[in-house]
Design a protein around this motif. Structure first.
Motif, short mmCIF file in Angstrom:
data_model
loop_
_atom_site.label_atom_id
_atom_site.label_comp_id
_atom_site.label_asym_id
_atom_site.label_seq_id
_atom_site.Cartn_x
_atom_site.Cartn_y
_atom_site.Cartn_z
N GLY A 141 -42.36 9.54 23.68
CA GLY A 141 -43.02 10.69 24.29
C GLY A 141 -42.67 10.83 25.76
N PRO A 142 -42.95 12.04 26.31
CA PRO A 142 -42.64 12.29 27.71
C PRO A 142 -43.71 11.66 28.62
N PRO A 143 -43.35 11.46 29.91
CA PRO A 143 -42.04 11.69 30.51
C PRO A 143 -41.09 10.53 30.19
N PRO B 276 -35.57 21.38 23.17
CA PRO B 276 -35.26 22.71 23.72
C PRO B 276 -36.07 23.06 24.96
N SER B 277 -37.19 22.37 25.17
CA SER B 277 -38.00 22.65 26.36
C SER B 277 -37.79 21.60 27.45
N LEU B 278 -36.68 20.86 27.36
CA LEU B 278 -36.40 19.81 28.34
C LEU B 278 -36.45 20.38 29.76
N ARG B 279 -37.09 19.64 30.65
CA ARG B 279 -37.24 20.09 32.04
C ARG B 279 -37.39 18.87 32.94
N LEU B 280 -37.20 19.09 34.23
CA LEU B 280 -37.42 18.01 35.20
C LEU B 280 -38.90 17.69 35.27
N SER C 245 -31.78 7.92 38.71
CA SER C 245 -32.74 8.15 37.62
C SER C 245 -32.92 9.65 37.47
N LEU C 246 -33.43 10.07 36.31
CA LEU C 246 -33.62 11.49 36.06
C LEU C 246 -34.90 11.67 35.21
N PRO C 247 -36.07 11.75 35.87
CA PRO C 247 -37.32 11.92 35.14
C PRO C 247 -37.38 13.29 34.49
N VAL C 248 -37.61 13.32 33.18
CA VAL C 248 -37.66 14.57 32.43
C VAL C 248 -38.90 14.60 31.54
#
Length: 399
Positions: free
Chosen positions: A136-138, A370-374, A394-397
């Motif tokens: 799950g996110p993030p 499809p809703s991937l975002r920062l 790093s790239l928190p999404v």
């Protein structure tokens, strides 16, 4: 408090873009004298125009690739350190040694071999996407996706235990830091060689079905242990560092450009989009320095035999003489050959593998989420500002 050193102009970036000073040099002083980096205390000529960079890359008769040892003079018996540090490091070989060694490796990186690997790469990508979804996110896309996928692929290809990844990734980061202390770099290189030496010894005794085992079985009498160690060490670093940084930095670029992201997600011209990402990002600032074998002239500047040349790949790939509006990211762009993988006899051996991994990974990621975002403001994204290979730490999404 120690001040952070300012990186040389040719490796400084403003997010995705080379700093404006590099474009100014390309226009006004395309061959300029700089203080070299990589622990080498000497001046070098910085080459910034596409045609000049391509000319140097393509002419092994006038420009040598032979690397100098990173070891401090006197740290080992004279000559021994140099031989150990560069043995088997293909990017630091000149013909005929380069020709001999590359001929042994090329069959492992053909398009035919890459097509056979595609199902396994697709499975690896799917496994990591499923793990991201389950957690799950993030998520940190670098840790969860961009770094482990190419690391696992190159480990399986070479025969390196994936369980050792944290150690070899740590060593890679230290070796690629342009401001790393020379003694630290020496120690890390020695540690890397010792690790790979143990793997090579095991493969000599019992060759596996991987690349190192293949080289031992089919060419064992044509390649020394030192060369096997050097080749394997180089492929391990290059195989995960370059593609992982392309996946991380490329995803960030796409997230900031939704229209272009949709093109890649929907599978429209994915091959073209990958080539544009490679050109536009040019994550390798400069290739192995060249040494002029004879007196030469580039863009009106005379360069003497024995002098060093640094080649700016980002500058060359954005040269207006190479194409129009190259400071803009356009996945539908069609261009002649970019230089992100180099050119000539040292054109990146693993280019087919890197292209295949990106062609699979980018659309799969964007379709699954499809809703991937920062997950944080873009201003908080940490970039690898002092590494030979540019990218994001790093790239928190979220999704």
């Amino acid at each position: 408090m120690t001040e952070t050193p300012l990186a040389p102009t040719h490796i400084r970036r403003d997010r995705f873009d080379p700093v404006p000073e590099l474009a100014r040099l390309r226009a006004e002083e395309p061959v300029s004298l700089i203080q070299s980096v990589f622990g080498l205390d000497r001046e070098a000529w910085l080459i910034t125009r596409y045609e000049d960079v391509r000319e140097v890359l393509g002419d092994a008769s006038r420009f040598s690739n032979k690397m100098r040892s990173p070891f401090a003079p006197g740290s080992e018996p004279e000559g021994q350190a140099s031989r150990r540090a560069v043995s088997g490091v293909l990017i630091g070989y000149d013909p005929p040694d380069h020709t001999r060694l590359r001929r042994l490796l090329t069959p492992e990186f053909t398009m035919r071999r890459m097509r056979r690997m595609e199902p396994r790469v697709e499975a690896i990508v799917a496994e990591h996407l499923q793990a991201m979804e389950d957690a799950g996110p993030p998520a940190d896309l670098v840790k969860s996706f961009a770094l482990p996928i190419p690391s696992l692929v190159i480990c399986e290809l070479l025969g390196v235990p994936y369980g050792d990844r944290e150690a070899f990734q740590r060593r890679s980061s230290a070796r690629l830091n342009v401001f790393a202390d020379l003694e630290e770099r020496v120690a890390v290189i020695a540690e890397s060689q010792a690790y790979m030496g143990e793997l090579v010894a095991r493969q000599r005794a019992n060759p596996g079905d991987d690349m190192i085992g293949m080289l031992v079985r089919e060419h064992g009498d044509q390649i020394s242990d030192a060369e096997l160690i050097g080749v394997s060490d180089l492929l391990l670093i290059a195989g995960h560092e370059t593609t992982s940084n392309m996946l991380g930095l490329g995803t960030l670029l796409l997230l900031l450009n939704p229209d272009q992201l949709a093109q890649v997600r929907d599978g429209d011209q994915v091959d073209q989009a990958v080539e544009e990402l490679l050109r536009y990002l040019s994550i390798v600032h400069t290739v192995v320095p060249r040494t002029a074998k004879v007196d030469v002239e580039l863009s009106g500047q005379k360069i003497k035999a024995g002098e060093t040349l640094m080649l700016s790949i980002p500058s060359a790939n954005r040269d207006p003489a190479f194409g129009e509006d190259l400071d803009q990211f356009d996945p539908a762009r069609e261009l002649a050959a970019h230089l992100a993988f180099g050119h000539g006899i040292h054109h990146c051996l693993g280019a087919p593998l890197a292209r295949m991994e990106m062609r699979i990974a980018f659309p799969a990621l964007l379709k699954r989420f499809p809703s991937l975002r920062l997950a944080v403001p873009v201003e908080e994204i940490p970039f690898r500002s002092f590494s030979v290979v540019y990218g994001v730490e790093s790239l928190p999404v979220a999704w």
